[in-house]
Structure formats: structure tokens, C-alpha cells
Scaffold this motif. Structure first.
Motif, PDB file in Angstrom:
ATOM      1  N   ALA A  53       0.818  -1.210   0.000  1.00  0.00           N
ATOM      2  CA  ALA A  53       0.000   0.000   0.000  1.00  0.00           C
ATOM      3  C   ALA A  53       0.852   1.260   0.000  1.00  0.00           C
ATOM      4  N   HIS A  54       2.111   1.160   0.450  1.00  0.00           N
ATOM      5  CA  HIS A  54       2.990   2.321   0.532  1.00  0.00           C
ATOM      6  C   HIS A  54       4.070   2.310  -0.537  1.00  0.00           C
ATOM      7  N   GLU A  55       3.991   1.381  -1.472  1.00  0.00           N
ATOM      8  CA  GLU A  55       5.064   1.238  -2.443  1.00  0.00           C
ATOM      9  C   GLU A  55       4.730   1.950  -3.738  1.00  0.00           C
ATOM     10  N   GLY A  56       5.475   1.631  -4.794  1.00  0.00           N
ATOM     11  CA  GLY A  56       5.404   2.338  -6.069  1.00  0.00           C
ATOM     12  C   GLY A  56       4.078   2.205  -6.792  1.00  0.00           C
ATOM     13  N   ALA A  57       4.079   2.702  -8.010  1.00  0.00           N
ATOM     14  CA  ALA A  57       2.885   2.705  -8.845  1.00  0.00           C
ATOM     15  C   ALA A  57       2.758   1.363  -9.576  1.00  0.00           C
ATOM     16  N   PRO A  58       1.654   0.654  -9.391  1.00  0.00           N
ATOM     17  CA  PRO A  58       1.498  -0.660 -10.026  1.00  0.00           C
ATOM     18  C   PRO A  58       1.598  -0.618 -11.553  1.00  0.00           C
ATOM     19  N   ALA A  59       1.073   0.420 -12.185  1.00  0.00           N
ATOM     20  CA  ALA A  59       1.142   0.502 -13.656  1.00  0.00           C
ATOM     21  C   ALA A  59       2.595   0.584 -14.117  1.00  0.00           C
ATOM     22  N   PHE A  60       3.404   1.353 -13.418  1.00  0.00           N
ATOM     23  CA  PHE A  60       4.822   1.454 -13.768  1.00  0.00           C
ATOM     24  C   PHE A  60       5.518   0.121 -13.546  1.00  0.00           C
TER      25      PHE A  60
END
Length: 94
Positions: free
Chosen positions: A10-17
Motif C-alpha cells: 500500500a505504501h510502495e510504487g505505482a502498479p502501472a509502472f
């Protein structure tokens, strides 16, 4: 209070990227499997450099987060330099 990086997604990077990174890695694997190893090495190196530089320049706002900023930058840029260095050194020995 938290001085360590989050490990929760929930606190990590952008899933699309992250999915785009995964697709480029899969494409590089396919290229290597088909005999285009130089293309695969260059693609992985460029991708690693991009993710390392994004993490360096954007810090906590980066769409690419694995661990701490320092770790991500060292691993990303180090891999971007090391992978082609090893590949081309082996290529020169042939």
C-alpha cells in the motif's frame, strides 16, 4: 516514528509502472531467447538506469520503490553499468 522503509504494498510504487517494467523484462527475456542477446542486455541496462535515476531524482515520489532510496539507486545504476560491462567483456573474449 517509522525510520525504515515500508514493506506493505500500500505504501510502495505505482502498479502501472511496475507492470510496464515487468513487460519490458519479459520482452528482453524473449529477445535473448530468440538470439538477440545484445538487444536484451541493452534493454535491461537502460531500464535499470531509468528506474535508478527515477528513484534518485524523485525520492519518495518515485513510481519505482523496492527498498530505501540509496539501495534502489545503487542497485539500479550499478546493474545498468555492470551488466553491459560483463556482457561486452565476455563478447570481447570470444
Amino acid at each position: 516514528m517509522h525510520d525504515h522503509p515500508y514493506v506493505s504494498e500500500a505504501h510502495e510504487g505505482a502498479p502501472a509502472f511496475e507492470w510496464a517494467v515487468a513487460l519490458i523484462v519479459i520482452a528482453a527475456i524473449a529477445a535473448a531467447f530468440l538470439g538477440h542477446t545484445t538487444l536484451a542486455v541493452c534493454a535491461l541496462s537502460a531500464l535499470s538506469l531509468l528506474t535508478g535515476l527515477l528513484r534518485l531524482l524523485l525520492g519518495s515520489r518515485s513510481p519505482w520503490k523496492v527498498r530505501s532510496v540509496a539501495f534502489d539507486v545503487v542497485i539500479g545504476i550499478g546493474f545498468a553499468i555492470g551488466l553491459p560491462a560483463v556482457y561486452f567483456s565476455m563478447w570481447l573474449l570470444r
